[in-house]
Each structure stands twice: as structure tokens, then as C-alpha cells.
Design an enzyme around this catalytic site. Structure first.
Site, PDB file in Angstrom:
ATOM      1  N   ASP A 166       0.929  -1.127   0.054  1.00  0.00           N
ATOM      2  CA  ASP A 166       0.220  -0.096  -0.002  1.00  0.00           C
ATOM      3  C   ASP A 166       0.877   1.257   0.036  1.00  0.00           C
ATOM      4  OD1 ASP A 166      -2.579   1.790   0.701  1.00  0.00           O
ATOM      5  OD2 ASP A 166      -3.325  -0.230   0.864  1.00  0.00           O
ATOM      6  N   HIS A 232      -4.846   5.548   3.333  1.00  0.00           N
ATOM      7  CA  HIS A 232      -5.079   4.339   2.678  1.00  0.00           C
ATOM      8  C   HIS A 232      -4.263   3.041   3.464  1.00  0.00           C
ATOM      9  CE1 HIS A 232      -5.787   1.612  -0.576  1.00  0.00           C
ATOM     10  NE2 HIS A 232      -6.924   2.445  -0.892  1.00  0.00           N
ATOM     11  N   SER A 557     -10.905  -1.323  -2.285  1.00  0.00           N
ATOM     12  CA  SER A 557      -9.825  -1.461  -1.510  1.00  0.00           C
ATOM     13  C   SER A 557     -10.038  -1.719  -0.141  1.00  0.00           C
ATOM     14  CB  SER A 557      -8.998   0.065  -1.660  1.00  0.00           C
ATOM     15  OG  SER A 557      -8.297   0.182  -2.713  1.00  0.00           O
TER      16      SER A 557
END
Length: 778
Positions: A166, A232, A557
Site C-alpha cells: 500500500d 489508505h 480497497s
């Protein structure tokens, strides 16, 4: 017959070798006098499968790759001769995922390289993109009064290592607290680039990969440590395996104890993506290369390319194949470009491709109109917020509330303003409205989202409503002379009817690279998922206010790490199961119905198709005890690749065998014969009949009999032979065939959906059955 695939060598890249996997700043300084003119670009160079390095001449793979590069690049040759540890042009030397290397070259040097007998092809640089307090309860992990949850039977994934690729991680987040965690298993060989006080028994590994990215994006800071100001990576990591954190919420919404799917699993983090830049292909390959050697059990990739890429060119496919070859389960996001068809990414059959669904939780608020009617929406304003007396309700003159020159104080002060979607993000609209003195906003969600709302925190009281609800509000404003409204904030509400539902953004099939393999495989929670973050984005906090450490995010995601964490629970419960067995268990136990026991719906209200839903919504409690599994080894994909008419070189690029294979010496396997948990029949020519062969392995009751049940429309006929499977022992394998025929002798005008179930007592082993017309090749 010998297995054509070998376990790939895992030679370490030693410090002091001709080339380092991660080059230090000193190693990337050009040596004076180099003839290094011209425009350089990054390339992934694939070496022909006939060529392997000679251990008598090169002490590891990296030095061999360096010599190949030096043979065509003058500056590389000079650098190598001057200082063997200072190779500036070789970015990565891959040991596991592909027979090749990443390097910087000019077009002239590439032309020269293309004439070498060891050269197969060079791929130009590619950029990939990054595509909870309640979901553990919704998924049944906690159990209930009458049954124990999967957390009990799997010990919360203890000892399993989940590798996350990521954009960076906030290591100090409480979700990564190692208190009470056991040390990682002895097989762990990875490293943590944070200091010893940051890494612990929860976050056991953390590394950055930027050697390729920094050449592509000039000025990109060498991260040194895998940190990021973005949310994220922290969000996905804490979703997969975050520790228990009490009193987690977003401004009071979703208040509860947060935890990942596998709270006792270990996290190994690999930074391959960078803020506002994306994820470089060569860095992704390098991270997977290392993760396999490090000893991860699960790989979770919430990233993908916007286009369908040939399996032999795609780092997720290449790395994923190497992962399953080494017993590593790999989970990848399906993409966020739905609801349009044929938008799905990460299509290789050895990946678990995950779409997104809603949960049954809403952050509810009622908009009470002047006529006393109530319309529902969602908001992340503090549930204790009060609006007081009703306020005048108006529609923005510009429609979208995106023009500060129109959103004037004399027009909006003290009023609630209705805003259409578009222009700028809703949080910016709220800031402009606040400056103009507005009392609140109603933001209408795009029509394509149907009833799904994705709320964000706003600077003033704001309600986000579905498109249909917004039209009702507009009609009220237009038909009443002095329309008013107020907001009643209710906080988190649960058991929303028609949950789960497929998320509007979740990418859809069909599989563009292999029409005979149904994708996505499965869906999981990916809408308004609450998990850990470094801070809240796009929100102005009061001075000295505590920075929130949790936020909601939406996307495939977010769905992928749910499945990665659940796979870790299954891996703990069944440590000897192959990646294919775990995948089968997840898919054949997935739920096709919602909490009203009706078919899971798409956002248009109609039943979701298999091209949106895959096998269904994940059911962890059933997945840990599936009864039967569709098992296979990595070698089983080789005849399938030959059946796709891949060249020998492309097949060898993917599987990277010890000795090159030739499809001419293998039996080609049609796509519908791959031992996959779902069945796609392509009726491509008269008499429009297809037969799919399958084998199932008994992992349930040692002695058991399964009877087949088939549900299909009258337009097709299905025959299963044999109709019963009788097992006498665990791990016994039995075969069956499924013959699908057009009932009227014509090709189906549109996809036909049904299901095949093997039933034995408590076990229901379900496979989606998709029948389509057209050609087999993409």
C-alpha cells in the site's frame, strides 16, 4: 510425469554484491566520465526462459542481471568495472516473481538489447493506483448466544502473517499495538525499517520500495521509512489485522471497539505507492519478491491498473502466481470503476478478486421538512448536533454549490442549501457555505449510486441524501413558497433492510482476459468502513482539538483487506490448506441473499448479476467448515495458460519454471475445465453444448454422501454426472462433469445464471453457474 514447475530459488541479495536490491543514495550517483546521454526510461526486461545464470561466473542473480545490462549499456559497463557495488542503471533484480530485471535505458540501448539472444521483451513503465467497529459483528466473527464466532475457532488468526502492499503506514496507531501478541513465527525473515520501539509483535515488518518510482516522478522524496500522510495504507492494514481499540468513532459516529478481521495476526507492510503519484509496477514486483522470501502467509493488494493487462505483463498476476506457488494466499481488489461492465482488474484465476458491498449500518439523520414529512440521509456530524428551529430551505442557484461567486452571504445566510453532485467535493462546498453564513447543507448523491450514500465530515451540519430523496426535496422547495427544514441526527443505526447490496463503484465483469473464469470472485464490506487513519482528511479541527484516529473509507480497497483477514483466520484453522482450498472455501460458502433472504440487489434495485456479485457475499462462519473444496496446485494453471493460446515464452514468464515448458508437450485445458469454484460455460458454436469437468476434495465429514441440486432457467438444460458423490475418507478426491445445453438449440441472447449445489446434511457447497454465448478467447 514430473511437475513442470519448481519452487523458485530464493537467493539473498547480499550487501556488497554487484547490485543491491535497494540502492543507497551513494549508489545512484553517476560516475564521472560516463557516456550516459539521452532520455532514460524505466523498463521491465524479461529474459528468455532458456537462460539461467551460471553460478560459476555469477555469485547471485543480481550480478548476472548486472552483467546482461552492462553488455548493452556503455555507462553501465563503465560503472560496473569502476565499482561493482555502484550500478546506477539496474533498479531491481528479481529472484522469484519473474525471470528478469528492471532498468533505466535509452531507446538506443533498448534497441541494442533487443538483438541479444537472451532478450525476450521489455515492458515500458506502468503506474497502478490504490483502488471497523461493526463489520466483525456483521460477519459473525464474534458469534452470539447460540454459536461461537470464527474468532473463537481460529484464535483470531494468531501466528499468521499478512503482507500489505500500500502507500504507507502510521506505525504509532493504537490499531498496531503489540500488547499481548506473541512473537512472529520462526519462519519470519523480514525486516522493519522503523526502530525497535515502533515495530512490535503486531507490526513486524515495514519497508519502502521507491527505486523505480523516484526515476519516473522527479523530485519524489526517498521515503526511507514507509510512512505516508495519506490514510489508505493505515486503513487497509487495520481493517485486515488491527488490534482491539476501545471507543473508536468518527466524531462520535460508529462508536465502539474497533478491530481488524484477524486481530492476532501479524502485519508486514510494504510501501509501493506514493501520494498523488500511484504505484509503480517494478516496485510492486520487488515488494512481492521480498514478501515471499520474508515468510508471509497472506498478501493483500488494494491496487490495480485501470486497464485489463495480459497476465504475463501484470505485476499482480506475476507476483500472485509466484505467491501461490509458494503457498501464499493472495487477495486483490476488483477496482472502483463500476457500475459499467467490463471494468474489472486483477482478473487472473489464481487471485481472489474482491468486489465491494454495503453493510447494514448507516450514520442516520432525518431531514424534517416544513410539511412535517421526513426524508432520510446520512451524516458524519456529531450525533449530538442540534439544529434548533427549522431554517429556510433553498436550492443553490448554481445547482452544485461549487461557485463561491454565486454562493453569496445575502442569498444563503441562515439557510439550508440543497446542492447537486459535481463541481468540487462536498467538503469544499461546506467550507464555502460556512464562509457565506449558511446554516447547513443537503448534498445530493449522484443518481448512479442509487440508495448508497458515502458520508464525509463537513464544516457545517450537512446531510447527504440519495438522488431520489434529493429530487423530493427539490420538488418541495419548488411547490412551497416558504419551505423550511431541520436536521435530526440519530447516529449509527443497524439492520438496514436489503443489506448487503453491491456497491455502485465496485468494478464489474466479464473477465476481459479469460471469459471462461467468472470475476469478481466474491464481495465483502467496502462501503463506509471504519478503520484506523493517521488523521481525518479535509476537515478543519478546532485549535487544540484531539486529532481523530479513525475514519470511514469506501472502495474495493476496503473490501480486499476484509477478505485477507478472513483468509488469515481460515489459514490458522487449517494451516495445511492450499491457497486454492482457502479460496474455494470462501467462494462456495458465500451468501447470494441479503438480510431479507432475497437475492442481493444492485443499486438499481434489481438482483445483482454474477458479474457484479461473483459467488456472493463472504460468510466467514461457514467458510471455515465448507465440506468440500475445489483444490489445485500452481501446476494446474499451466495447461490452462496454454489453452488461452499464450506463447511458450509468455507461459514461462508467468510460471518461471526450472526448465522451460512447451505447450506442444502438454494437454491444453479449456477455461471451463479449470478446477474453479464457479462454473462459466461458453456456448460458442452449434449445437451450443459445453461440458465442464471438476474435482472436489472432502474436508468435512469423513464418511458422507453429497447429492447435487441444480437451479437454472428453462432456456438451458444441465446434467451432472454422477448425481451423487460418496466419500469414505477425509481428503478423498472425487470427479464429476457438468454438461450444459441450450434448450432450443440456439445460443443464449444474454447471459444465463443458475447455481449448482452439492448438499450433505449441514453442508451446502454452492457454485455459481454462468452460461454465455460468444468466443472463448478475449
Amino acid at each position: 510425469m514430473d511437475n513442470p514447475i519448481r519452487r523458485r530459488c530464493t537467493l539473498p541479495c547480499l550487501v556488497g554484491a554487484a547490485v543491491l536490491l535497494l540502492l543507497s543514495p551513494a549508489a545512484i550517483t553517476p560516475v564521472a566520465g560516463h557516456n550516459d546521454h539521452g532520455v532514460h526510461s524505466n523498463y521491465l526486461v524479461i529474459v528468455r526462459s532458456l537462460y539461467e545464470y551460471d553460478k560459476r561466473l555469477h555469485h547471485n542473480v543480481s550480478s548476472w542481471h548486472a552483467s546482461l545490462l552492462a553488455s548493452v549499456c556503455d555507462s553501465a559497463k563503465e560503472t560496473l568495472e569502476a565499482d561493482p557495488t555502484a550500478m546506477t542503471r539496474l533498479i531491481y533484480s528479481y529472484r522469484n516473481v519473474v525471470n528478469g530485471f528492471a532498468a533505466r535505458m535509452t531507446t538506443e540501448e533498448l534497441e541494442k538489447m533487443s538483438k541479444m539472444d537472451w532478450f525476450d521483451r521489455a515492458l515500458p513503465e506502468q503506474t497502478y493506483h490504490l483502488l471497523t467497529t461493526h463489520t466483525p459483528e456483521m460477519l459473525g466473527l464474534m458469534g452470539g448466544r447460540r454459536r461461537g464466532g470464527l474468532w473463537n475457532t481460529s484464535n483470531m488468526g494468531e501466528g499468521v502473517i499478512i503482507g500489505i502492499l500500500d502507500d504507507g503506514i502510521y506505525a504509532g496507531h493504537p490499531s498496531f499495538d503489540g500488547a499481548g501478541m506473541k512473537p512472529p513465527p520462526a519462519k519470519w525473515k523480514g525486516r522493519c525499517d522503523f526502530n525497535k520501539t515502533v515495530c512490535n509483535n503486531k507490526l513486524i515488518g515495514a519497508r519502502s520500495y521507491f527505486e523505480s518510482a523516484k526515476w519516473k516522478w522527479k523530485g519524489l522524496r526517498d521515503p526511507v521509512l514507509p510512512i505516508s500522510e495519506g490514510q489508505h495504507g493505515t486503513h487497509t492494514s487495520s481493517t485486515a489485522a488491527g488490534a482491539f481499540v476501545a471507543n473508536a468513532s468518527v466524531f462520535g459516529n460508529g462508536l465502539g471497539t474497533a478491530a481488524g478481521m484477524a486481530p492476532r495476526a501479524h502485519i508486514a507492510f510494504y510501501q509501493v505507492c506514493y501520494e498523488q503519484k500511484g504505484c509503480d509496477r517494478d516496485d510492486i514486483l520487488a515488494a512481492v519478491d521480498d514478501a515471499i522470501e520474508d515468510g508471509v502467509d497472506i498478501l493483500s493488494l488494494s491496487l490495480g491498473h485501470e486497464d485489463a493487462i495480459d497476465f504475463s505483463d501484470d505485476p499482480v498476476s506475476l507476483g500472485g502466481y509466484t505467491a501461490i506457488l509458494n503457498g501464499v494466499f493472495i487477495c486483490a481488489a476488483a477496482g472502483n470503476t463500476g457500475p459499467s461492465p467490463a471494468t474489472l482488474v486483477n482478473e487472473a484465476p489464481w487471485l481472489l478478486t474482491v468486489g465491494a458491498s454495503t453493510s447494514d449500518r448507516k450514520f442516520s439523520v432525518s431531514v424534517v421538512l416544513g410539511d412535517k414529512s421526513e426524508l432520510g440521509g446520512e451524516s458524519l456530524n456529531d450525533p449530538n448536533t442540534t439544529m434548533g428551529d427549522p431554517k429556510p430551505l433553498m436550492q443553490d442557484v448554481d445547482g452544485t454549490c461549487a461557485n463561491e461567486g454565486v454562493l453569496l452571504a445575502q442569498n444563503v445566510t441562515g439557510k439550508i442549501v440543497i446542492c447537486d453532485a459535481g463541481g468540487v467535493i462536498s467538503t469544499e462546498k461546506a467550507k464555502m457555505a460556512k464562509r457565506a453564513g449558511a446554516a447547513g447543507l443537503v448534498v445530493i448523491t449522484p443518481e448512479v449510486f442509487g440508495p448508497v450514500v458515502i458520508p464525509r465530515p463537513h464544516a457545517i451540519p450537512t446531510v447527504q441524501v440519495p438522488y431520489a430523496t434529493g429530487q423530493k426535496m427539490k420538488e418541495y422547495v419548488q411547490t412551497s413558497h416558504d419551505g423550511t427544514a431541520t436536521f435530526v441526527f440519530k447516529g449509527s443505526t443497524f439492520r438496514t433492510p436489503q443489506s448487503p447490496m453491491v456497491a455502485p463503484f465496485s468494478s464489474r465483469g466479464p473477465n476481459r482476459r479469460s471469459r471462461g473464469i467468472l470475476k469478481p470472485d466474491i464481495v465483502g464490506p467496502g462501503v463506509n468502513v471504519l478503520a484506523g487513519v493517521p488523521s481525518i482528511e479535509d476537515v478543519e479541527l478546532a485549535p487544540n482539538a484531539e486529532v481523530p484516529r479513525f475514519d470511514i473509507k469506501s472502495g474495493t480497497s476496503m473490501a480486499a483487506p476484509h477478505l485477507s483477514g478472513i483468509a488469515a483466520l481460515i489459514k490458522h484453522a487449517h494451516p495445511t490448506w492450499s491457497p486454492a482450498a482457502i479460496k474455494s472455501a470462501l467462494m462456495t460458502t458465500a451468501e447470494p441473499t441479503d438480510n431479507l433472504r432475497k437475492p442481493i440487489a444492485d443499486v438499481d434495485g434489481r438482483p445483482a448479476t454474477f458479474l457484479a456479485l461473483g459467488a456472493g457475499h463472504v460468510n466467514p462462519q461457514r467458510a471455515v467448515d465448507p465440506g468440500l473444496v475445489y483444490n489445485m496446485t500452481a501446476a494446474g494453471y499451466v495447461p490452462y495458460l496454454c489453452g488461452l493460446n499464450y506463447t511458450d515464452q509468455k507461459v514461462n514468464t508467468i510460471i518461471y519454471p526450472e526448465k522451460p515448458i512447451s505447450c506442444a508437450n502438454l494437454s491444453r485445458l479449456e477455461q471451463d475445465d479449470l478446477n474453479y469454484p464457479s462454473i462459466t460455460a461458453i456456448l460458442d458454436q452449434p449445437p451450443f453444448t459445453a461440458t465442464a469437468n471438476r474435482s472436489v476434495t472432502n474436508v468435512g465429514a469423513a464418511t458422507s454422501t453429497y447429492a447435487v441440486e441444480v437451479e437454472v432457467p428453462a432456456s438451458v438444460k444441465v446434467e451432472v454426472n454422477p448425481p451423487k458423490l460418496t466419500f469414505k475418507a477425509l481428503d478423498e478426491v472425487l470427479n464429476f462433469s457438468v454438461t450444459i445445453k441450450s434448450a432450443d438449440g440456439r445460443a443464449p441472447a444474454r447471459p444465463v445464471e443458475g447455481q449448482l449445489k452439492w448438499v450433505s446434511g449441514k453442508y451446502v457447497v454452492r457454485s455459481p453457474l454462468l452460461i454465455v454465448a460468444g468466443t472463448r478467447q478475449a
